[in-house]
Structure formats: structure tokens, C-alpha cells
Design a protein around this motif. Structure first.
Motif, PDB file in Angstrom:
ATOM      1  N   ASP A 163       0.796  -1.230   0.000  1.00 53.37           N
ATOM      2  CA  ASP A 163       0.000   0.000   0.000  1.00 53.37           C
ATOM      3  C   ASP A 163       0.826   1.278   0.000  1.00 53.37           C
ATOM      4  O   ASP A 163       0.274   2.374   0.102  1.00 53.37           O
ATOM      5  CB  ASP A 163      -0.993  -0.002   1.169  1.00 53.37           C
ATOM      6  CG  ASP A 163      -0.307  -0.062   2.519  1.00 53.37           C
ATOM      7  OD1 ASP A 163       0.938  -0.056   2.577  1.00 53.37           O
ATOM      8  OD2 ASP A 163      -1.030  -0.131   3.536  1.00 53.37           O
ATOM      9  N   ASP A 164       2.146   1.169  -0.087  1.00 55.35           N
ATOM     10  CA  ASP A 164       2.989   2.347  -0.323  1.00 55.35           C
ATOM     11  C   ASP A 164       4.217   1.873  -1.095  1.00 55.35           C
ATOM     12  O   ASP A 164       4.399   0.675  -1.327  1.00 55.35           O
ATOM     13  CB  ASP A 164       3.357   3.071   0.979  1.00 55.35           C
ATOM     14  CG  ASP A 164       4.198   2.232   1.940  1.00 55.35           C
ATOM     15  OD1 ASP A 164       4.557   1.073   1.592  1.00 55.35           O
ATOM     16  OD2 ASP A 164       4.505   2.723   3.039  1.00 55.35           O
ATOM     17  N   HIS A 202      -3.212   2.357  -7.033  1.00 55.70           N
ATOM     18  CA  HIS A 202      -3.751   2.390  -5.665  1.00 55.70           C
ATOM     19  C   HIS A 202      -2.765   2.981  -4.665  1.00 55.70           C
ATOM     20  O   HIS A 202      -3.174   3.368  -3.564  1.00 55.70           O
ATOM     21  CB  HIS A 202      -4.135   0.979  -5.223  1.00 55.70           C
ATOM     22  CG  HIS A 202      -2.961   0.042  -5.109  1.00 55.70           C
ATOM     23  ND1 HIS A 202      -2.387  -0.574  -6.203  1.00 55.70           N
ATOM     24  CD2 HIS A 202      -2.235  -0.379  -4.035  1.00 55.70           C
ATOM     25  CE1 HIS A 202      -1.379  -1.321  -5.809  1.00 55.70           C
ATOM     26  NE2 HIS A 202      -1.258  -1.228  -4.497  1.00 55.70           N
ATOM     27  N   THR A 218      -0.635   5.777  -3.044  1.00 55.23           N
ATOM     28  CA  THR A 218      -0.726   7.243  -3.047  1.00 55.23           C
ATOM     29  C   THR A 218       0.375   7.921  -2.234  1.00 55.23           C
ATOM     30  O   THR A 218       0.390   9.143  -2.119  1.00 55.23           O
ATOM     31  CB  THR A 218      -2.093   7.691  -2.481  1.00 55.23           C
ATOM     32  OG1 THR A 218      -2.231   7.177  -1.141  1.00 55.23           O
ATOM     33  CG2 THR A 218      -3.237   7.179  -3.354  1.00 55.23           C
ATOM     34  N   ARG A 219       1.297   7.139  -1.667  1.00 53.83           N
ATOM     35  CA  ARG A 219       2.365   7.734  -0.862  1.00 53.83           C
ATOM     36  C   ARG A 219       3.624   6.889  -0.992  1.00 53.83           C
ATOM     37  O   ARG A 219       3.570   5.693  -1.272  1.00 53.83           O
ATOM     38  CB  ARG A 219       1.953   7.843   0.597  1.00 53.83           C
ATOM     39  CG  ARG A 219       1.479   6.545   1.210  1.00 53.83           C
ATOM     40  CD  ARG A 219       0.810   6.749   2.541  1.00 53.83           C
ATOM     41  NE  ARG A 219       0.278   5.493   3.071  1.00 53.83           N
ATOM     42  CZ  ARG A 219      -0.388   5.388   4.204  1.00 53.83           C
ATOM     43  NH1 ARG A 219      -0.608   6.471   4.937  1.00 53.83           N
ATOM     44  NH2 ARG A 219      -0.842   4.231   4.618  1.00 53.83           N
ATOM     45  N   THR A 242       1.737   5.622 -10.479  1.00 52.37           N
ATOM     46  CA  THR A 242       1.006   5.392  -9.228  1.00 52.37           C
ATOM     47  C   THR A 242       0.088   6.573  -8.951  1.00 52.37           C
ATOM     48  O   THR A 242      -0.001   7.510  -9.743  1.00 52.37           O
ATOM     49  CB  THR A 242       1.991   5.229  -8.050  1.00 52.37           C
ATOM     50  OG1 THR A 242       2.651   6.482  -7.829  1.00 52.37           O
ATOM     51  CG2 THR A 242       3.037   4.158  -8.337  1.00 52.37           C
ATOM     52  N   GLY A 243      -0.553   6.521  -7.780  1.00 52.34           N
ATOM     53  CA  GLY A 243      -1.366   7.645  -7.346  1.00 52.34           C
ATOM     54  C   GLY A 243      -0.576   8.697  -6.593  1.00 52.34           C
ATOM     55  O   GLY A 243      -1.162   9.658  -6.068  1.00 52.34           O
ATOM     56  N   ILE A 244       0.736   8.554  -6.521  1.00 53.21           N
ATOM     57  CA  ILE A 244       1.582   9.552  -5.864  1.00 53.21           C
ATOM     58  C   ILE A 244       1.687  10.769  -6.778  1.00 53.21           C
ATOM     59  O   ILE A 244       1.943  10.621  -7.977  1.00 53.21           O
ATOM     60  CB  ILE A 244       2.987   8.981  -5.580  1.00 53.21           C
ATOM     61  CG1 ILE A 244       2.890   7.719  -4.729  1.00 53.21           C
ATOM     62  CG2 ILE A 244       3.865  10.024  -4.894  1.00 53.21           C
ATOM     63  CD1 ILE A 244       4.200   6.959  -4.592  1.00 53.21           C
ATOM     64  N   PRO A 245       1.492  11.991  -6.255  1.00 55.40           N
ATOM     65  CA  PRO A 245       1.535  13.178  -7.113  1.00 55.40           C
ATOM     66  C   PRO A 245       2.858  13.302  -7.871  1.00 55.40           C
ATOM     67  O   PRO A 245       3.927  12.941  -7.360  1.00 55.40           O
ATOM     68  CB  PRO A 245       1.359  14.332  -6.116  1.00 55.40           C
ATOM     69  CG  PRO A 245       0.632  13.731  -4.960  1.00 55.40           C
ATOM     70  CD  PRO A 245       1.140  12.320  -4.856  1.00 55.40           C
TER      71      PRO A 245
END
Length: 409
Positions: free
Chosen positions: A271-272, A299, A301-302, A364-367
Motif C-alpha cells: 500500500d505504499d 492504488h 498514493t504515498r 502510481t497515485g503519488i503526485p
């Protein structure tokens, strides 16, 4: 004595697994003993409800006390609902604990490994003493029983066995120390290496300081399904060795030639990027020089839930740190190791700068600004067409990435 069931070719059925666990524990000297059962967290594929259910039955009326300790290493704690889903149960009379690595009061010191012994174990790469601290629950029980899978691993060669103690339920110093030793060797060189690597030797030395009796039920799991190829019961060293031999035949895929691009499709159990980076580690060896790894995980985000330090340091090759050691030595060495593992092989020169062997791209969902600030490339995950990429002759798309290692013949 070590007993092993199964091998690299067929999946065992549940009845075989239950009978093996019951027979193994029936023959162990556990009557009137307190038992600490050490298990991985949910970032490892493992049929834990099946195994723990049988262990619960085998220890009922025999063990005076049972504590299940989740070997987080430095991962985030699992909540009650997560634990119930992952472990199964509830198990009457048992206590379930996360390894609270962030709480100094949960540790006990086992002593230290002196500098000369460290130099010997590390084959001269490091020469300084390292203190060995461990979750006190381990030493407060008569017997510790490790239950967990064996996979190719970027720090130690193959995971499992005593690795569930160190780093699984260990203190920060030896976690950092062992991971940095692996980084000095480099992930690409140590991952999937059979036998006693320098990091495995260090971990085994630390485990020898544990006063409790150590047992292990090691597993070889079919990645993504939880089916079992093999189980081995005995000392952590012997049971691990037996399963590592099977894992080397089931968890390694060989290519005849390198590919220009790999797309690693990272499953939601990571999850990361701290955990999801396994999608890079396991494919780096098959990427051609100048090629690209796309880590596809919309999925995520960090970068790191528990290690924000990595966002300030960024991702760099090993020599970037070694040639500027005065700048980085004060950081957690485990963070530096993670940085090198995800950036992969490369070079650093004070004038020419840093050059990676391959490009690492996060879809990914990381900005985007966070990704680029961490020294990685960015790709909008919405733009990724996995079917189209899989059709390209110089691209390999790896589903359920993170456990199976890809190597060149």
C-alpha cells in the motif's frame, strides 16, 4: 531433526498441510511451555488462517500461554479488522500483538556482535559493533515458533527463517545495519542468492543470542494464491534452507535475453512504495542497460507511510551515498538501503553526477511533483494500456509483481 513435505512441482492439498502441521507439533516438546508464534504481516502471500487454525488445535491443552507476534519490521501496524481477516480466528486463549517497533519499552537487549565478528560475517564490508535488541515477547516465552514463507529477497538472498526475528521483530540498529550491508552488496547481486549470504550470516549470529528455544514452520507459497508447494519444520536454519531450495525452483523465472522495458503490476497488498518497491527489485536483473521499469500501482498514493525521511533523501544508487558519506551517514541506514534498492545499479561522480543503469518510472497515485522530487520518473497511470504494452515485443508485463524473481539465464 527437520522434516519437509512437498517440492517444487505440485500444490499440496489442505488435508496434507493440516496433517503435517499436527504431526510436527505433536512431536515437539511443547507441553507446559509458553509459546510465542511469530508471523509475517499481510505483505507476504501466506494461507495464515489454515496454518494458525491447525497450530491452535495442536497447542490446545499443551501450551501454558500463546502470543502471536506480527513481524512488522518497520512496516505500519495492522488494525483489528486487518488482523482478523489475515490471521483468521479469533483464537481462544491467544494474545495477538503487533511488533511495536516505534516503542523502545517493547525491546530487550541481547548484547552485541563485536566489530571483529561483524567484519568476518560481512566479508570485510563493515567493521563496527552492532547492538542486538529484540521484542521482549520473544524472550519472555519458553519457545518461539516462526511461521512464514520463503521468497527471493533483495537484502538477504532468500527471506524466511531467522529473518522473522531480524528484522521482523528487532530493534532499529540491527535492522538498519543488516539492510545497509545488503545495500553495499547491492540488491541485484544478492537477490535470489542461495546459501548463507553475508546478511544471512549476520542474522543467524544475532539469532544465536536468543535465549528461548527457536523452531520454524517454513513455507513455499504459490505467489498470489496462497497454495503451498512445500512446508518444512525444524530449527529456523534447517527449515529455511530446505524451503529456500524449493523457492529457488518455484519463484525464479529465467529469460534468455534482457528486455528494454518491464511493467510491474503491483498488487494491492503493497500500500505504499516502501513495500511496493518489490515490484522493481524482482525485475531489475532482466532489464537491458538504458532500459526502463514502470511500477504500475494506481492504488499507491504515498512513498512511505512510516518513513517520510525517504522523501527528503530521494532515490539514489549506492555510490551516490558512499561518495558523499559525510552528508548521509546520520540518516537511518535502512532508509538509505531502501533508496538504493529502488533506484538500482548506477554510478556517481562529483562532476558528472549520478547515472542510473535503468530508468525507474512510477505510474502510481503519488503526485507527480512528489515522484520527481524523489529522483524518479513519473507516468500518469491513466495513460497506461497494459494490453498494448504486453503486445510490444521488447516489453515484459509482470502481473502480481513483487514475489517472483526474474533473472537472465
Amino acid at each position: 531433526m527437520t522434516e519437509t513435505l512437498g517440492g517444487p512441482h505440485d500444490i499440496l492439498d489442505e488435508a496434507q498441510v493440516r496433517e503435517f502441521v499436527a504431526r510436527s507439533l505433536a512431536g515437539a516438546d511443547l507441553d507446559g511451555r509458553s509459546v510465542c508464534v511469530i508471523v509475517p504481516d499481510a505483505t507476504r502471500t501466506c494461507p495464515m488462517p489454515l496454518l494458525l487454525g491447525e497450530v491452535h488445535r495442536a497447542l490446545a491443552g499443551r501450551a501454558t500461554r500463546v502470543t502471536v507476534l506480527v513481524a512488522l519490521g518497520t512496516h505500519a501496524a495492522m488494525g483489528p479488522a486487518q488482523l482478523l481477516a489475515y490471521l483468521g480466528g479469533p483464537y481462544a486463549g491467544w494474545t495477538v500483538l503487533n511488533h511495536e517497533w516505534w516503542k523502545p519499552e517493547t525491546f530487550v537487549s541481547l548484547g552485541e556482535i563485536d566489530a571483529d565478528r561483524v567484519a568476518e560475517l560481512s566479508e570485510g564490508r563493515l567493521k563496527q559493533p552492532v547492538r542486538v535488541a529484540l521484542n521482549r515477547a520473544v524472550v519472555e516465552h519458553d519457545v518461539c515458533l516462526v511461521i512464514g514463507p520463503v521468497f527471493p529477497h533483495e537484502v538477504v538472498g532468500f527471506s524466511g527463517g531467522n529473518k522473522y526475528f531480524f528484522p521482523g521483530v528487532a530493534g532499529q540498529e540491527i535492522i538498519d545495519f543488516s539492510h545497509w550491508l545488503g545495500a553495499l552488496i547491492t540488491s541485484a547481486d544478492i537477490i535470489g542468492t542461495r546459501g548463507i549470504t553475508p546478511v544471512r550470516a549476520l542474522i543467524d549470529q544475532a539469532a544465536s543470542l536468543i535465549p528461548s528455544r527457536r523452531l520454524a514452520l517454513c513455507l513455499v507459497v504459490q505467489s498470489g494464491t496462497g497454495g503451498l508447494y512445500a512446508l518444512s519444520f525444524g530449527s529456523p536454519e534447517a527449515a529455511w534452507a530446505s524451503c529456500a531450495d524449493v523457492s529457488a525452483q518455484t519463484h525464479v523465472r529465467y529469460l534468455d535475453a534482457p528486455v528494454r522495458r518491464v511493467v510491474s503490476v503491483v498488487p494491492v497488498k503493497y500500500d505504499d512504495m516502501w513495500t511496493g518497491a518489490k515490484g522493481f527489485y524482482k525485475v531489475e536483473p532482466v532489464v537491458a542497460d538504458g532500459g526502463q521499469v514502470i511500477v504500475y500501482a494506481p492504488h499507491i498514493t504515498r512513498i512511505a507511510a512510516m518513513h517520510p525521511e525517504i522523501e527528503q533523501i530521494g532515490y539514489h544508487c549506492r555510490d551516490y551515498f558512499l561518495k558523499q558519506w559525510d552528508r548521509f551517514a546520520h540518516h537511518h541506514w535502512g532508509v538509505l538501503a531502501h533508496s538504493t534498492h529502488l533506484r538500482g545499479a548506477g554510478t556517481y561522480d562529483p562532476v558528472l553526477g549520478e547515472r542510473g543503469r535503468v530508468t525507474v518510472t512510477l505510474a502510481t497515485g503519488i503526485p507527480e511533483e512528489v515522484v520527481r522530487a524523489a529522483n524518479l520518473d513519473y507516468l500518469d497511470p491513466a495513460s497506461v494500456d497494459l494490453d498494448a504494452l504486453a503486445a510490444e515485443p521488447d516489453t515484459l508485463v509482470v502481473a502480481q509483481a513483487g514475489e517472483v524473481l526474474y533473472r537472465l539465464r
